[in-house]
Design an enzyme around this catalytic site. Structure first.
Site, PDB file in Angstrom:
ATOM      1  N   ASP A  98      -7.177   4.314  -5.819  1.00 22.99           N
ATOM      2  CA  ASP A  98      -7.485   4.632  -4.426  1.00 22.99           C
ATOM      3  C   ASP A  98      -6.189   4.587  -3.615  1.00 22.99           C
ATOM      4  O   ASP A  98      -5.456   3.597  -3.641  1.00 22.99           O
ATOM      5  CB  ASP A  98      -8.503   3.619  -3.891  1.00 22.99           C
ATOM      6  CG  ASP A  98      -9.028   3.979  -2.526  1.00 22.99           C
ATOM      7  OD1 ASP A  98      -9.028   5.171  -2.180  1.00 22.99           O
ATOM      8  OD2 ASP A  98      -9.439   3.060  -1.794  1.00 22.99           O
ATOM      9  N   HIS A  99      -5.902   5.660  -2.898  1.00 23.77           N
ATOM     10  CA  HIS A  99      -4.737   5.740  -2.002  1.00 23.77           C
ATOM     11  C   HIS A  99      -3.405   5.458  -2.696  1.00 23.77           C
ATOM     12  O   HIS A  99      -2.599   4.655  -2.235  1.00 23.77           O
ATOM     13  CB  HIS A  99      -4.911   4.787  -0.812  1.00 23.77           C
ATOM     14  CG  HIS A  99      -5.890   5.283   0.198  1.00 23.77           C
ATOM     15  ND1 HIS A  99      -5.657   6.384   1.001  1.00 23.77           N
ATOM     16  CD2 HIS A  99      -7.127   4.854   0.520  1.00 23.77           C
ATOM     17  CE1 HIS A  99      -6.707   6.606   1.776  1.00 23.77           C
ATOM     18  NE2 HIS A  99      -7.616   5.689   1.496  1.00 23.77           N
ATOM     19  N   GLY A 195     -11.417   0.378   7.406  1.00 17.53           N
ATOM     20  CA  GLY A 195     -11.549  -0.968   7.964  1.00 17.53           C
ATOM     21  C   GLY A 195     -12.944  -1.273   8.465  1.00 17.53           C
ATOM     22  O   GLY A 195     -13.894  -0.501   8.298  1.00 17.53           O
ATOM     23  N   ARG A 277     -16.310  -6.991   0.506  1.00 15.12           N
ATOM     24  CA  ARG A 277     -15.498  -8.100   1.013  1.00 15.12           C
ATOM     25  C   ARG A 277     -16.347  -9.057   1.854  1.00 15.12           C
ATOM     26  O   ARG A 277     -16.251 -10.288   1.713  1.00 15.12           O
ATOM     27  CB  ARG A 277     -14.341  -7.563   1.864  1.00 15.12           C
ATOM     28  CG  ARG A 277     -13.357  -6.677   1.116  1.00 15.12           C
ATOM     29  CD  ARG A 277     -12.211  -6.281   2.023  1.00 15.12           C
ATOM     30  NE  ARG A 277     -11.314  -5.312   1.386  1.00 15.12           N
ATOM     31  CZ  ARG A 277     -10.125  -4.974   1.855  1.00 15.12           C
ATOM     32  NH1 ARG A 277      -9.687  -5.518   2.979  1.00 15.12           N
ATOM     33  NH2 ARG A 277      -9.370  -4.090   1.229  1.00 15.12           N
TER      34      ARG A 277
END
Length: 386
Positions: A98-99, A195, A277
């Site tokens: 990812d990224h 985010g 998370r």
């Protein structure tokens, strides 16, 4: 069988009209849990390791400063965990970068065992993004590894990915980008944000994926569209964290309704990280409330101290450094560490299981073609338009 590339998973999702969730992992226990919950729902699994997640899994607690060697080590650790729990699985399993920010990141991932990579050139001028992505596609496709690119800029913060403002993806530019790079998937900007602070009641511009998909269908070109920054940030978990002493503010996600409505508009892969998370962090907080004697544990007491001193944080990587051997290799030295790892696994399964159902991938594992990387390399060699 061995892990497969992303392409067959996305082909099934596009053909059958559902979206495949893609879930970020930063510990062996998380990889185990993601695979197990997908097995339960008979869904293919896409596990994602972000560039800096590789640094963390390489032993760098200060993962923001991780170097290439750290990322190579971490990529191998993540891949070893995914192979351990996924190679003999009844479902197809993909390990996706990812990224990735440059060729070094991509090569570190592929050499470590990743079967799919993303290269994020979205902050570059269009022509530079095309050239970087083409370079990655050449390198990856020769090895049977699929590639995701990105066009358009998402606002928000996720690891080293930061932008204050969004730039929506131009559908015509997207089609040109896909034609010129041969990417298997394209992440687009259509209103999502990285985010946990996305703002309330976000409305996605679903006409953007609709236009891209219509153009691709008309041209007979395959490319799956990807929704980044798509965590739902469940408010019940945020509230539970704050009730346990957390200090989370301005935490809002993309609603399930908006994401589900984007699927028939052409979105076939939906990336989620923040939800996991939050659920893991809440579980760890509950653990120390239920078992106060563990707060002074020689092995996990340090986790409690970090939870207490960093109340405005929710990324488990902030709290897990006291048990890095367990994070990196899955070691369980005592019952206290076992208790924390149980918190991690249950949090992952809660967040991921919900979204497997909502995105519609449950029961579709049998429709994904099992293709080895060697066979994919041959297909790419035949089909790539250079």
């Amino acid at each position: 069988m061995a892990l497969i590339s992303l392409r067959p998973v996305l082909e099934a999702a596009v053909e059958r009209g559902y979206a495949q969730g893609a879930f970020n992992v930063n510990a062996v226990a998380q990889a185990k849990a993601v695979i197990e919950v997908h097995e339960m729902f008979r869904s293919a699994a896409i596990l994602q390791g972000a560039d800096l997640a590789n640094g963390f899994m390489g032993g760098r607690v200060d993962f923001i400063n991780a170097g290439v060697e750290d990322k190579i080590i971490g990529a191998k650790n993540i891949a070893a965990a995914v192979r351990k729990y996924g190679e003999d699985s009844e479902i197809p399993v993909v390990l996706h970068l990812d990224h990735g920010k440059d060729m070094d990141s991509v090569k570190a991932a592929v050499e470590g065992g990743y079967t799919s990579v993303m290269i994020d050139g979205s902050s570059l001028p269009f022509e530079d993004n095309v050239e970087l992505t083409r370079e990655v596609v050449r390198y990856a496709h020769e090895r049977g590894v699929s590639v995701e690119g990105e066009l358009g800029v998402l606002a928000g913060v996720e690891d080293h990915v930061f932008s204050q403002n969004s730039t929506y993806t131009d559908p015509l530019k997207a089609v040109e980008f896909i034609r010129r790079t041969n990417v298997d998937a394209l992440a687009i900007s259509y209103g999502t944000m990285h985010g946990a602070s996305k703002g309330k009641n976000v409305k996605l511009r679903k006409e953007i994926p609709t236009a891209i998909r219509e153009c691709l269908n008309h041209a007979g070109i395959f490319c799956a569209l990807v929704s980044h920054g798509s965590s739902t940030v469940p408010q019940y978990i945020v509230n539970e964290i704050n009730a346990l002493g957390g200090e989370l503010t301005n935490t809002h996600g993309i609603s399930i309704g908006e994401l589900k409505a984007a699927i028939p508009c052409g979105i076939s892969k939906i990336n989620v990280d923040t939800d996991i998370r939050l659920a893991v962090t809440r579980n760890m907080k509950e653990f120390f409330v239920k078992y106060p004697e563990k707060r002074s544990s020689a092995s996990v007491g340090g986790i409690y101290e970090l939870l207490e001193t960093k109340k405005d944080q929710f990324d488990p990587r902030v709290f897990l450094p006291p048990i890095m051997q367990s994070v990196m290799y899955g070691d369980i030295p005592d019952e206290d560490v076992a208790g924390i790892l149980d918190c991690v696994e249950r949090g992952v399964k809660e967040a991921v299981g919900t979204l497997i159902v909502q995105f519609g991938s449950y029961g579709n594992a049998p429709y994904v073609e099992r293709v080895s990387l060697e066979e994919m390399a041959q297909r790419y060699k035949k089909d790539d338009r250079w």
